[in-house]
Design an enzyme around this catalytic site. Structure first.
Site, mmCIF file in Angstrom:
data_model
loop_
_atom_site.group_PDB
_atom_site.id
_atom_site.type_symbol
_atom_site.label_atom_id
_atom_site.label_comp_id
_atom_site.label_asym_id
_atom_site.label_seq_id
_atom_site.Cartn_x
_atom_site.Cartn_y
_atom_site.Cartn_z
ATOM 1 N N HIS A 130 0.774 -1.196 -0.171
ATOM 2 C CA HIS A 130 -0.096 0.033 -0.039
ATOM 3 C C HIS A 130 0.787 1.243 0.022
ATOM 4 O O HIS A 130 1.783 1.329 0.592
ATOM 5 C CB HIS A 130 -0.916 -0.018 1.274
ATOM 6 C CG HIS A 130 -1.709 -1.198 1.273
ATOM 7 N ND1 HIS A 130 -1.259 -2.310 1.984
ATOM 8 C CD2 HIS A 130 -2.904 -1.605 0.943
ATOM 9 C CE1 HIS A 130 -2.197 -3.390 1.892
ATOM 10 N NE2 HIS A 130 -3.205 -2.700 1.223
ATOM 11 N N LYS A 155 -1.194 -7.841 -4.661
ATOM 12 C CA LYS A 155 -2.010 -6.683 -4.330
ATOM 13 C C LYS A 155 -1.203 -5.529 -4.199
ATOM 14 O O LYS A 155 -0.436 -5.428 -3.494
ATOM 15 C CB LYS A 155 -3.203 -6.723 -3.298
ATOM 16 C CG LYS A 155 -3.779 -5.810 -3.048
ATOM 17 C CD LYS A 155 -4.632 -5.906 -1.648
ATOM 18 C CE LYS A 155 -5.085 -4.474 -1.367
ATOM 19 N NZ LYS A 155 -5.782 -4.379 -0.157
ATOM 20 N N LYS A 308 -14.435 22.343 -21.251
ATOM 21 C CA LYS A 308 -14.920 22.653 -22.582
ATOM 22 C C LYS A 308 -14.037 23.127 -23.581
ATOM 23 O O LYS A 308 -13.919 22.888 -24.722
ATOM 24 C CB LYS A 308 -16.303 23.192 -22.508
ATOM 25 C CG LYS A 308 -17.320 22.121 -21.960
ATOM 26 C CD LYS A 308 -18.613 22.938 -21.867
ATOM 27 C CE LYS A 308 -19.838 21.989 -21.101
ATOM 28 N NZ LYS A 308 -21.074 22.491 -21.205
ATOM 29 N N ASP A 346 -24.926 20.756 -26.784
ATOM 30 C CA ASP A 346 -25.606 21.579 -25.985
ATOM 31 C C ASP A 346 -26.603 22.782 -26.889
ATOM 32 O O ASP A 346 -27.753 22.582 -26.845
ATOM 33 C CB ASP A 346 -24.991 22.651 -25.143
ATOM 34 C CG ASP A 346 -24.345 21.860 -24.029
ATOM 35 O OD1 ASP A 346 -25.021 21.099 -23.501
ATOM 36 O OD2 ASP A 346 -23.399 22.374 -23.332
#
Ligand code: NAP
Length: 522
Positions: A130, A155, A308, A346
């Protein structure tokens, strides 16, 4: 097949048994019993495991590996040993402890298959690593050293500082999963794609919490989210990947709408939230990272605030002309060769919502007088679409300079905000945020300025019926709500992504359900 593992973090044995039963009933394939969460440091592990009907992983994470168990290594190993003797299917042991502490190797080794001479029932070993503050640059080196230990499963769980870390983790998973059953995931909001796409890439398992507030690691989705929102059971190697890029993005309704639509139409695809930090650099790095990994099959992206403009730049020359004039791309379509097209759904959503409600087509909007309230992003899409159809557009905005600038760009008129009641428009579109939750008593247009001959379109969608729409309905106006526009832009994206007609009614129902839960109707 990738297992769906519920992390059980209850504080006592009875609650742990009950939660495990709930997890299996809800669809978990295996449960991870987090022994470090038990209040009693010396619990009766045999009593716990004998009453769990299903596959189990026993984990007792110490505090320095992100768990809750104190420094007493012998006692901690004793719990894992007891779990092994009591038939837990897997024992999870930290790679660092395994490498550094002889006692751990010896005692855990005796109850796992690693030690061929073990007289005890043989359990399988999960070796885990981890990192809670970052995702290290050289994941391959960590995987390579873990692969040197003869564990059954390896893991790695790291914190995603950015979503590009998640892409790197998925690459590492793909590499390692061919050699050994592997769990590879990123924690944090930017890590959700590693948890959901674990199944596409053949990970050993992914983790889920029983419910919100019971996560054993940051960013863990609930069982319900994985099974119902992301349609976990349908994900396979061939599943195409879509998603919404934004910051923030956690509140977005797009995953719920698109995943439900994929399910209804029978498209093998999954739609995820992609948290990408503001700025072109982060945007480009993520989208390029997706394209450079063709095996991920990222085929389309919805783009929301504040990306955007970066999306427009990214698509370069391959942007539809009106999206380029608007200066905003909210949809990227990516083909199999990695070529990207930029579009804006849009403005089309605004035009189609209008023509539908008015029973006309786009050509009929020529010379129609339209008043636009506002001069921000939504206004730009409305003004661009309507002037493109030849409508006579007048913009009213609180900040007059912005109205003038927008009007000049699209050959429209601008008038003072205070004059908005004195319009001659057949259609009034509110693109300001006035009336939006929580200020639902506000309205951008006084009630006495509404008359039955006008169509009133409010782009605000939360609440669904704004005060403006309620006033307009009472005045006998034709009304269009923001949900209609929202659903239309999502439906247009769905069609661009899949080439199929969108299940519009279902998409609308999903939005209404979500909005009704978040903020009940006025
Ligand atoms: P934006 O770029 O920030 O623009 C906000 C606009 O609202 C500006 O014109 C601003 O005027 C005006 N405004 C804000 N507060 C005001 C107030 N108290 N009085 C008068 N004007 C005020 O935001 P946007 O992206 O265009 O979004 C605007 C609205 O459209 C939001 O409510 C959003 O939910 C909605 N929208 C809906 C959809 C849909 O699919 N239904 C899609 C996009 C947006 P100034 O210039 O004076 O600040």
């Amino acid at each position: 097949m990738t297992l769906l593992c519920a992390a059980i973090t209850a504080p006592n044995i009875e609650a742990m048994i009950a939660d495990a039963a709930r997890a299996f009933a809800a669809g978990a394939d295996i449960v991870e019993l987090r022994l470090d969460y038990l209040d009693d440091p010396h619990p009766d592990i045999e009593a716990l495991l004998s009453r769990i009907d299903g596959r189990t992983i026993a984990t007792c994470r110490p505090t320095d590996e992100g768990g809750r168990y104190g420094a007493d290594t012998s006692a901690r190993v004793g719990l894992l040993e007891a779990a092994g003797l009591a038939n837990a299917d897997y024992l999870d042991c930290e790679f660092t402890s395994w490498s550094q502490v002889v006692e751990i190797r010896e005692r855990i080794g005796k109850v796992t298959e690693i030690d061929g001479d073990s007289p005890h029932p043989r359990r399988k070993l999960i070796l885990s690593h981890h990192e809670f503050s970052e995702t290290p640059e050289h994941l391959d080196t960590i995987f390579a050293s873990m692969l040197n230990v003869p564990a059954h499963v390896i893991k790695i769980a790291t914190h995603a500082e950015s979503i590009v870390d998640s892409l790197r983790m998925l690459s590492a998973l793909r590499e390692a999963a061919g050699q050994r059953p592997t769990i590879a995931l990123c924690m944090g909001e930017a890590g959700i794609m590693t948890r959901v796409l674990a199944r596409k890439l053949g990970a050993f398992l992914t983790f889920a919490s029983l419910e919100h507030g019971h996560e054993s690691a940051p960013g863990q989705p609930t069982l319900d989210e994985l099974l119902r929102l992301y349609r976990w059971d349908t994900i396979d190697e061939e599943t195409a990947v879509y998603g919404v890029i934004g910051s923030p993005v956690g509140h977005s309704m797009s995953p719920a709408i698109h995943n439900a639509a994929f399910g209804a139409v029978g498209v093998n695809a999954v739609y995820l939230p992609f948290l990408v930090e503001p700025g072109s650099e982060a945007f480009d790095a993520f989208v390029r990272g997706c394209i450079e990994r063709p095996w991920l099959s990222v085929r389309g992206l919805s783009v929301t605030i504040p990306h955007k403009l970066p999306a427009l730049r990214f698509a370069g020359d391959n942007v539809e002309p009106l999206a380029a004039r608007i200066g905003a791309v909210n949809t990227l379509v990516i083909d199999e060769s990695g070529a990207v097209r930029g579009l804006n759904t849009d403005y089309a959503a605004i035009l189609d919502s209008l023509t539908d409600a008015m029973g006309c087509d786009r050509g009929d909007l020529r010379d129609a007088p339209v008043a636009i309230l506002g001069a921000g992003g939504a206004a730009r899409a409305a003004v661009a679409g309507l002037t493109d159809c030849g409508a006579r557009v007048t913009i009213f905005n609180r900040t007059a300079g912005k109205a003038r600038a927008l009007a000049e760009e699209f050959d429209a008129d601008a008038r003072d905000w205070t004059e908005r009641s004195h319009h001659d428009a057949k259609v009034v579109i509110n693109t300001t945020s006035v009336g939006m939750h929580p200020k639902t008593d506000d309205t951008p247009m006084p009630r006495d300025a509404l008359n039955a001959q006008t169509t009133i379109f409010d782009t605000v969608y939360n609440p669904i019926e704004t005060r403006l729409l309620a006033d307009a309905r009472r005045a006998g106006c034709t009304t269009i709500d923001g949900v209609t526009m929202f659903v239309r832009q999502a439906a247009a994206q769905f069609t661009l992504f899949t080439g199929r007609d969108a299940p519009v009614d279902l998409m609308r129902n999903v939005v209404i359900k979500r909005l009704t839960v978040c903020s009940p109707p006025r």
